[in-house]
Structure formats: C-alpha cells, structure tokens
Design a protein around this motif. Sequence first.
Motif, short mmCIF file in Angstrom:
data_model
loop_
_atom_site.label_atom_id
_atom_site.label_comp_id
_atom_site.label_asym_id
_atom_site.label_seq_id
_atom_site.Cartn_x
_atom_site.Cartn_y
_atom_site.Cartn_z
N ALA A 72 9.06 6.41 -5.83
CA ALA A 72 10.55 6.07 -6.19
C ALA A 72 10.71 6.45 -7.65
CB ALA A 72 10.61 4.62 -6.00
N GLU A 73 12.09 6.97 -8.02
CA GLU A 73 12.58 7.61 -9.06
C GLU A 73 12.43 6.41 -10.12
OE1 GLU A 73 13.07 10.43 -11.52
OE2 GLU A 73 12.89 10.75 -9.45
N ASN A 74 12.79 5.17 -9.93
CA ASN A 74 12.79 4.20 -10.82
C ASN A 74 11.18 3.93 -11.29
OD1 ASN A 74 12.43 2.96 -8.25
ND2 ASN A 74 12.67 1.16 -8.77
N ASP A 75 10.39 3.72 -10.30
CA ASP A 75 8.84 3.48 -10.50
C ASP A 75 8.56 4.80 -11.48
OD1 ASP A 75 8.69 1.28 -9.12
OD2 ASP A 75 8.58 2.25 -7.23
N LYS A 76 8.81 5.91 -11.16
CA LYS A 76 8.55 7.01 -12.07
C LYS A 76 9.11 7.13 -13.39
CE LYS A 76 8.51 10.82 -9.88
NZ LYS A 76 8.93 12.22 -9.32
N GLN A 77 10.24 6.49 -13.71
CA GLN A 77 10.67 6.24 -14.96
C GLN A 77 10.02 4.96 -15.65
OE1 GLN A 77 12.82 8.20 -16.51
NE2 GLN A 77 13.02 9.63 -14.73
N TYR B 141 0.92 -1.05 0.00
CA TYR B 141 0.16 0.02 0.02
C TYR B 141 0.99 1.17 0.10
CZ TYR B 141 -3.81 -3.31 0.80
OH TYR B 141 -4.57 -4.28 0.77
N ASP B 142 2.19 1.09 0.33
CA ASP B 142 2.81 2.55 0.25
C ASP B 142 3.28 2.90 -1.11
OD1 ASP B 142 2.99 2.67 3.08
OD2 ASP B 142 4.95 1.50 3.35
N LYS B 143 3.41 1.80 -1.98
CA LYS B 143 3.58 1.78 -3.15
C LYS B 143 2.61 2.61 -3.95
CE LYS B 143 5.97 0.07 -7.39
NZ LYS B 143 7.00 -1.12 -7.89
N VAL B 144 1.24 1.95 -3.53
CA VAL B 144 0.01 2.29 -4.06
C VAL B 144 -0.02 3.85 -3.84
CG1 VAL B 144 -2.42 2.02 -4.02
CG2 VAL B 144 -0.93 0.21 -3.97
N LEU B 145 -0.13 4.25 -2.73
CA LEU B 145 -0.25 5.47 -2.28
C LEU B 145 0.77 6.61 -3.12
CD1 LEU B 145 -1.83 7.61 -0.54
CD2 LEU B 145 -0.03 7.13 1.28
N SER B 146 1.97 6.00 -3.15
CA SER B 146 3.02 6.97 -3.90
C SER B 146 2.68 7.04 -5.25
CB SER B 146 4.46 6.38 -3.73
OG SER B 146 4.65 5.07 -4.31
N ILE B 147 2.10 6.03 -5.89
CA ILE B 147 1.67 6.08 -7.29
C ILE B 147 0.53 6.86 -7.55
CG2 ILE B 147 0.54 4.91 -9.26
CD1 ILE B 147 2.19 2.37 -8.15
N LEU B 148 -0.40 6.96 -6.45
CA LEU B 148 -1.45 7.79 -6.55
C LEU B 148 -1.15 9.33 -6.39
CD1 LEU B 148 -4.28 5.69 -4.62
CD2 LEU B 148 -4.22 6.28 -7.17
N ASN B 149 -0.52 9.46 -5.51
CA ASN B 149 0.07 10.80 -5.35
C ASN B 149 0.83 11.52 -6.64
OD1 ASN B 149 -0.91 10.86 -2.85
ND2 ASN B 149 0.91 10.28 -1.74
N TYR B 150 1.54 10.81 -7.41
CA TYR B 150 2.19 10.97 -8.40
C TYR B 150 0.81 11.37 -9.68
CZ TYR B 150 4.86 10.92 -12.82
OH TYR B 150 5.57 11.25 -13.87
#
Length: 504
Positions: free
Chosen positions: A217-222, A77-86
């Motif tokens: 995270a930068e790699n996920d953003k890329q 869920y931490d990754k889910v939240l970071s994706i949604l914020n982006y």
Amino acid sequence: MRIKHTINNVSFSMLNMFISIILNFSYRTVLIKTVGIDYLGLTSFYTNILVILSLAELGIGHAITYSLYKPLAEKNYDKVLSILNYFRDVYIRVGFFILLIGVLISPFISFFIDGYEHLENIYVIFFLFVVNTSITYFYSYKRILINADQKAYKIVPITLLFLLIDLSIRMLLLIELNNLVLALCWQLVSKVLENYFVNRYIDKNYNILNNKHKRLAENDKQNIKSNVKALIYHKLGDAFVNGTDNIIISKFLGLTIVGMYSNYLLVVSVISSFLMLVFNSMTASVGNLIVQSNTDKVKEVFHISNMIAFWVFGLCSICLYFTLPLFIDLWLGENFLLPPSVNLLICINLFFFGMRVPLGVFKTSSGIFNQDKYAPIIQGVLNIILSVVLVDFYGVAGIIFATIVSGLIVPGVIRPYLVYKIVFKDNVVKYFIDFAKKITILIFASCIVFFAMSKITLSMDSELIMLIFKSVILFSIVNVVFVFCFFRTTEFKQFSAMLRRKLL
C-alpha cells in the motif's frame, strides 16, 4: 516466547560463531603463509571499499525489519508478503547498482594503495569482491522474514555447512595452487549455492511466500521511505566510521600495516561478534516487547541489558589488553605485533562500542531513525578529519583515537538522549550518572588487575599454556571485582532472579 526465541537464536549462533572462528583463523593463516601479508592487507582494504559501496542499500533492511514486527505479531500475512515483495524489488536494484559502480571505479582503485606494484591481479580481485557483494543483494532478501520472526537459528545448520565447505576449498586452492583468484571464484559459487538452499528452506516453512504477489500500500511504502531517508544518513555515517580506516592506512602507511592491523581487528571482531550475538538476537524480541509492553517493563529490560553490556565488554577489554599481544605472537610471530599504544586504544574502543550496543538495540527496535539522522554524518566527518590529521603523527594509534573521540562526542551523547526521551519518557541525566559510575568501576577493576598482574610472575615453557593461565587469572579477578560492585544493585538482582527461573 520472546525469551525462548532469543535463547534459541543465541545458542545456534554461538555454535555457528565457534566453528566460524576456527575456520576464519585457519583461512587467514593459510592466506598469510601462501600469498603473503600484503594480499591480506589488499583484501581488508577491498572490504572497506565494499562497505562504502553498500551505501546503496540505504538502510532499507533495518526499515523493513522494523516494518515487519507489527504485522507478524498480528498475523497480518498479506501485509507481510507485500512488504517482502517491495524489499525484493529494491534489493535487486541495489545489487545491480553496486555492480555498476564497482566496475566504474575499478580503474582508479590503485590510487588508494601505497606500493601495490608487486601485487598481481589487483583489479580482478576487486571485481570478484564486487560481484560477491552484489550476489548477496540478489538472493538474500527472504532472510529478513525469518530474522524478524525471531527464528534465524533455524537456518544456521545450512549456513554453517556452506561456510565449512567454502573455506575448506578456498584453503585447499591456496595451498595447492597458491591462487587467490581461484579461491575467490569458488567463494562466489559457494555463496550462490548457500542462498539457494536457504531460500528453499524459507519457502517451505513460510507458505505465505507461495501466495499471489501483492503490492505494498502506498501509505506503508511512504512510511518505509521516510525511515529509509533517515537511515541514509546513518549508513553514510557508518561507512565513514567503519569503512575508511583501512583506506586511510593503505594510502598513508601501506598494505603491510593494513594486514597487521586487520589481524588485531579479526581477534577483536571475533570477540565483539560473539558478544553481539546476544544483543542482536534480542532486537526482534525487544521490538515485540516495545509493541506489547508498558514503559516500566521496557526500561527494566534495558537496565539489565546495559549492566550485561558493561560486564561482558568491560571484562573482555581488560583481559584483551594483557592477552592480545601474546595471542598475535603465538599465532603469527613477533614480526606481526603493533605498538602497545595500538593495543590499548583497540581495547578502549571495544569497551565504548559495547556500552553503546544496548542503546542501539532499543533505538532500532523502537523505530527511532529520523530524529538523529544527521548525527552519523557528523560523527563520520569528524572521524575522517581526525584520522587524516593524526595518522601522520601517530600512525594507526591516531586513527583508532579518532574513532574513539568521534564515538564519544556524537552517538555517545545523542543516542542515550533519544532512547530516554522517546522510549522511556525519562531524564537522560540518569543514564549519564549511571555511565559515570560504570566507568569508575572499570577504572577500579583495571587498577586492581594491573596491581595483581605486577605481583604475579608467570614463567612457562609453553606460550599457549601461559596464555591460557593468564586469561584464567584475569577472568577470575575481573569477575570478582564486578560481582563485588554489582551484587547489591537492582538490575543484578533482577537478572539473577530471571536466570534462576529459566535454569531451575
């Protein structure tokens, strides 16, 4: 669980669709009777303009949805939240960009409208369309979470309630005040209220949204940016194919023809949207299936989906050819009918569109974005060139023919090649052989229907009863032919067995 979520999504979406159909037909009828067919053409033209402006979204919604499948399945869920914020930050920028571009191009909008001088408030109406689209990007980012989690059906009651309120008040404003501008202003208010209550529901049911905001995270953003770069071409291609027809018709044939053509498209879009509910509801489930299952299982589900797509879109295309003109005549009158060639090409285009739907679901669910990134551009450019060349000679029929040809030449070849090569690890020739068999079955069924209808004489006092009776006959004949052609096939047996397990 995947099948349960799919069934729930389909069931609630069907309810939403059924009520939406009634409301939208009612609203369109009121719009035509109060402000006229030219204003209907104008709103259809503006809708196409907004399709092109929405290119600013760049396909990030699809890329984000794909990125959410795995962390949701793993409960990360931490990754889910970071994706949604982006996603939220990007969509806010997109909303403002569309608003800015809409304001900048508004002085030039009349260039694309043939014979607009008798229409009032065309610039105000366009601005309201632009603001309405922008609001969607400002407030709707949280919906992607509930969609990726296969629980979109839970917000259907909210969206349905606001659709009912929105269209009812808009119709009242048109009937009592004959004012399209006020009706569109109310639509903006309704859109804001709907998004507020939907977001509040999602906040209550997804506690992760209340956690401290985390950066992606930068790699996920890329990875997301890489998929978005590929999807830019897909968005451009979609805009060229789906967002230019009414613009070309408006420029060369006038708003009245746009309005008449849009009535046909409304009927077809209602049918295709109804059928697409099943396939759209499958997307998240297929993404989950691909992550967790072997290739043979994925291929089995695809073959069943492909048979279902042929069955439902083939059935609807044949039936629609015989009943669409009757429906338009019954609904609006014979003055709103287009030539028979237009009706035929609309039905052919619907069938070929439907046959590409399962491929699109499996391609998107597998994250295949980059490999065919140039294909939509080629399709879009080919569609525009053919449309502009053919519209002078064949009118609306030429534009539809251009759409069919560009769709067969580009996605009709490239999409199956990629799905078979990347997802199934198999030879795409098998798909084209199967496709040829299905076309043969469709032609066979069409010939039988044409022969049967030529022998059946229908003469009734009520046009509505005749339309219903004719639809029942067509539905029965086509289904009998399809059952005869498919009942021995593996996919038919697998689908029948699956239905028995779920229903008994």
